[in-house]
Design a protein around this motif. Structure first.
Motif, PDB file in Angstrom:
ATOM      1  N   ASN A   1      17.885  -2.885  -1.911  1.00 56.70           N
ATOM      2  CA  ASN A   1      19.230  -2.207  -2.339  1.00 56.70           C
ATOM      3  C   ASN A   1      19.136  -1.202  -3.507  1.00 56.70           C
ATOM      4  O   ASN A   1      19.313  -0.236  -3.141  1.00 56.70           O
ATOM      5  CB  ASN A   1      20.284  -2.740  -1.772  1.00 56.70           C
ATOM      6  CG  ASN A   1      20.256  -3.407   0.007  1.00 56.70           C
ATOM      7  OD1 ASN A   1      19.126  -3.243   0.495  1.00 56.70           O
ATOM      8  ND2 ASN A   1      21.439  -3.924   0.346  1.00 56.70           N
ATOM      9  N   ARG A   2      19.548  -1.535  -4.260  1.00 57.14           N
ATOM     10  CA  ARG A   2      19.869  -1.033  -5.654  1.00 57.14           C
ATOM     11  C   ARG A   2      18.482  -0.093  -6.181  1.00 57.14           C
ATOM     12  O   ARG A   2      18.875   1.373  -6.410  1.00 57.14           O
ATOM     13  CB  ARG A   2      19.911  -2.353  -7.273  1.00 57.14           C
ATOM     14  CG  ARG A   2      20.851  -0.953  -8.085  1.00 57.14           C
ATOM     15  CD  ARG A   2      21.155  -1.973  -9.012  1.00 57.14           C
ATOM     16  NE  ARG A   2      19.940  -2.769  -9.927  1.00 57.14           N
ATOM     17  CZ  ARG A   2      19.735  -4.023  -9.892  1.00 57.14           C
ATOM     18  NH1 ARG A   2      20.772  -4.953 -10.715  1.00 57.14           N
ATOM     19  NH2 ARG A   2      18.881  -4.825 -10.354  1.00 57.14           N
ATOM     20  N   HIS A   3      17.300  -0.683  -6.282  1.00 52.92           N
ATOM     21  CA  HIS A   3      16.326   0.763  -6.795  1.00 52.92           C
ATOM     22  C   HIS A   3      15.947   1.674  -5.712  1.00 52.92           C
ATOM     23  O   HIS A   3      15.641   2.453  -5.968  1.00 52.92           O
ATOM     24  CB  HIS A   3      14.953  -1.060  -7.012  1.00 52.92           C
ATOM     25  CG  HIS A   3      15.821  -1.321  -8.295  1.00 52.92           C
ATOM     26  ND1 HIS A   3      15.672  -0.613  -9.699  1.00 52.92           N
ATOM     27  CD2 HIS A   3      15.576  -3.099  -8.554  1.00 52.92           C
ATOM     28  CE1 HIS A   3      15.226  -0.800 -10.436  1.00 52.92           C
ATOM     29  NE2 HIS A   3      15.873  -3.049  -9.857  1.00 52.92           N
ATOM     30  N   PHE A   4      16.334   0.578  -4.181  1.00 52.17           N
ATOM     31  CA  PHE A   4      15.583   1.494  -3.534  1.00 52.17           C
ATOM     32  C   PHE A   4      17.075   2.625  -3.568  1.00 52.17           C
ATOM     33  O   PHE A   4      16.176   4.448  -3.215  1.00 52.17           O
ATOM     34  CB  PHE A   4      15.815   0.903  -1.757  1.00 52.17           C
ATOM     35  CG  PHE A   4      15.335   1.795  -0.868  1.00 52.17           C
ATOM     36  CD1 PHE A   4      14.303   1.103  -0.835  1.00 52.17           C
ATOM     37  CD2 PHE A   4      15.937   2.513  -0.231  1.00 52.17           C
ATOM     38  CE1 PHE A   4      13.120   1.513   1.067  1.00 52.17           C
ATOM     39  CE2 PHE A   4      14.779   3.451   0.847  1.00 52.17           C
ATOM     40  CZ  PHE A   4      13.361   2.479   1.102  1.00 52.17           C
ATOM     41  N   ARG A   5      17.942   2.569  -3.429  1.00 54.13           N
ATOM     42  CA  ARG A   5      18.816   3.722  -3.264  1.00 54.13           C
ATOM     43  C   ARG A   5      18.934   4.853  -4.208  1.00 54.13           C
ATOM     44  O   ARG A   5      18.641   5.537  -4.726  1.00 54.13           O
ATOM     45  CB  ARG A   5      20.656   3.233  -3.354  1.00 54.13           C
ATOM     46  CG  ARG A   5      21.240   3.731  -3.517  1.00 54.13           C
ATOM     47  CD  ARG A   5      22.953   3.889  -3.039  1.00 54.13           C
ATOM     48  NE  ARG A   5      23.751   4.131  -1.805  1.00 54.13           N
ATOM     49  CZ  ARG A   5      25.091   3.777  -1.460  1.00 54.13           C
ATOM     50  NH1 ARG A   5      24.812   2.592  -2.477  1.00 54.13           N
ATOM     51  NH2 ARG A   5      25.039   4.228  -0.030  1.00 54.13           N
ATOM     52  N   LYS A   6      18.622   4.306  -6.103  1.00 52.16           N
ATOM     53  CA  LYS A   6      17.771   4.609  -6.928  1.00 52.16           C
ATOM     54  C   LYS A   6      16.632   6.011  -6.112  1.00 52.16           C
ATOM     55  O   LYS A   6      17.352   6.725  -7.635  1.00 52.16           O
ATOM     56  CB  LYS A   6      18.530   4.029  -7.733  1.00 52.16           C
ATOM     57  CG  LYS A   6      17.971   4.299  -9.311  1.00 52.16           C
ATOM     58  CD  LYS A   6      17.808   3.830 -10.212  1.00 52.16           C
ATOM     59  CE  LYS A   6      18.105   3.945 -11.662  1.00 52.16           C
ATOM     60  NZ  LYS A   6      17.792   3.053 -12.987  1.00 52.16           N
ATOM     61  N   LEU A   7      15.704   4.819  -6.128  1.00 53.21           N
ATOM     62  CA  LEU A   7      14.840   5.942  -6.112  1.00 53.21           C
ATOM     63  C   LEU A   7      15.081   7.052  -4.868  1.00 53.21           C
ATOM     64  O   LEU A   7      14.118   8.027  -4.624  1.00 53.21           O
ATOM     65  CB  LEU A   7      13.817   4.858  -6.008  1.00 53.21           C
ATOM     66  CG  LEU A   7      12.514   5.937  -5.946  1.00 53.21           C
ATOM     67  CD1 LEU A   7      12.124   5.938  -7.700  1.00 53.21           C
ATOM     68  CD2 LEU A   7      10.993   4.492  -5.704  1.00 53.21           C
ATOM     69  N   LEU A   8      15.487   6.072  -3.711  1.00 57.18           N
ATOM     70  CA  LEU A   8      15.299   7.778  -2.569  1.00 57.18           C
ATOM     71  C   LEU A   8      17.236   7.599  -2.050  1.00 57.18           C
ATOM     72  O   LEU A   8      17.273   9.181  -1.659  1.00 57.18           O
ATOM     73  CB  LEU A   8      14.632   6.736  -1.722  1.00 57.18           C
ATOM     74  CG  LEU A   8      13.512   6.079  -1.526  1.00 57.18           C
ATOM     75  CD1 LEU A   8      13.104   5.264  -0.530  1.00 57.18           C
ATOM     76  CD2 LEU A   8      13.306   7.413  -1.867  1.00 57.18           C
TER      77      LEU A   8
END
Length: 264
Positions: free
Chosen positions: A247-254
């Motif tokens: 969730n953290r990286h997904f939100r950071k990227l997208l």
């Protein structure tokens, strides 16, 4: 240990790091002792005075201290309110091994803002505990810079961009997206020093290897999400530590969570 002292210590999953220590000592003073590891120390609050091999030294917040293995030292606060510190203990064969102990005894403190910032960043990654490749990448650049100090070399000499080495590392990362690959294993396969791998890759592709791998994992997670797989399963399949990590990286990227991505 003095009243009110707090200590947190753990051993991370990073080759070469024996222990990580975060501590606040309002009044504690260390008696003379030794370690069998390289001690990389930064102070976040206060200042420290210590004797190393019977010579007095001081460490302020702008500095980095490197204490060598097997050499006696103590430690005490300069200020009445004590001090707060973070420490990396590195295996004795790192930094060129024990043949550089004399250089560290002669000059254990460095005023090097970039080095200190890199150490600060590595502590954040190690505290998080889920970004193994990023931790390896940051550690190898720290060790390279410490080695330059120990050998009295010019700091940060320019590197020759090596597109071939960068491409080989990218191929390895692409082939190990879910399971990942350690920087040490990649360096053996490419026949290049880990620090050179990180620099060559960053120069060629505009980002460090760990960030590239994270992006590839997010791409893989998107494919699985669009196939209708549940988020918890997707996190494992794409190589993330857990659903929160995804969730953290997904939100950071997208800019959106995996759930919002699927709904859209």
């Amino acid at each position: 240990m003095g009243s009110g002292a707090t200590v947190r210590a753990w051993r991370p999953r990073v080759a070469g790091v024996v222990e990580v220590l975060h501590a606040h000592f309002p009044s504690h003073a260390y008696p003379s002792h030794t370690h069998d590891a390289w001690t990389v120390l930064i102070v976040d609050e206060g200042a420290v005075r210590y004797d190393l091999d019977r010579h007095e030294h001081g460490l302020a917040q702008a500095q980095v201290s490197l204490l060598p293995p097997h050499v006696p030292h103590d430690g005490r606060s300069v200020l009445p309110q004590g001090f707060r510190k973070r420490v990396l203990y590195l295996e004795p064969d790192r930094l060129g091994g024990t043949n550089l102990i004399g250089a560290a005894v002669d000059q254990p403190e460095y005023v090097d803002p970039l080095l200190r910032h890199r150490i600060h960043q590595l502590h954040g990654v190690l505290e998080d505990g889920v970004e193994d490749l990023e931790a390896q990448s940051r550690l190898t650049l720290i060790e390279e810079r410490l080695g330059q100090h120990l050998r009295r070399q010019v700091i940060d000499p320019p590197d020759r961009s090596d597109a071939g080495v960068a491409a080989q590392l990218r191929d390895l990362l692409d082939a190990h997206v879910p399971d990942g690959i350690t920087l040490e294993d990649a360096s053996k396969l490419v026949h290049a020093h880990p620090a050179h791998l990180v620099r060559a890759f960053s120069r060629e592709y505009g980002m460090p290897p760990h960030r590239y791998l994270t992006g590839r994992r997010v791409d893989l997670a998107r494919r699985y999400l669009l196939d209708g797989r549940p988020t918890a399963e997707v996190a494992t399949l794409a190589g993330f530590y857990d659903q929160s990590h995804l969730n953290r990286h997904f939100r950071k990227l997208l800019g959106v969570t995996p759930a919002s991505f699927v709904r859209s």
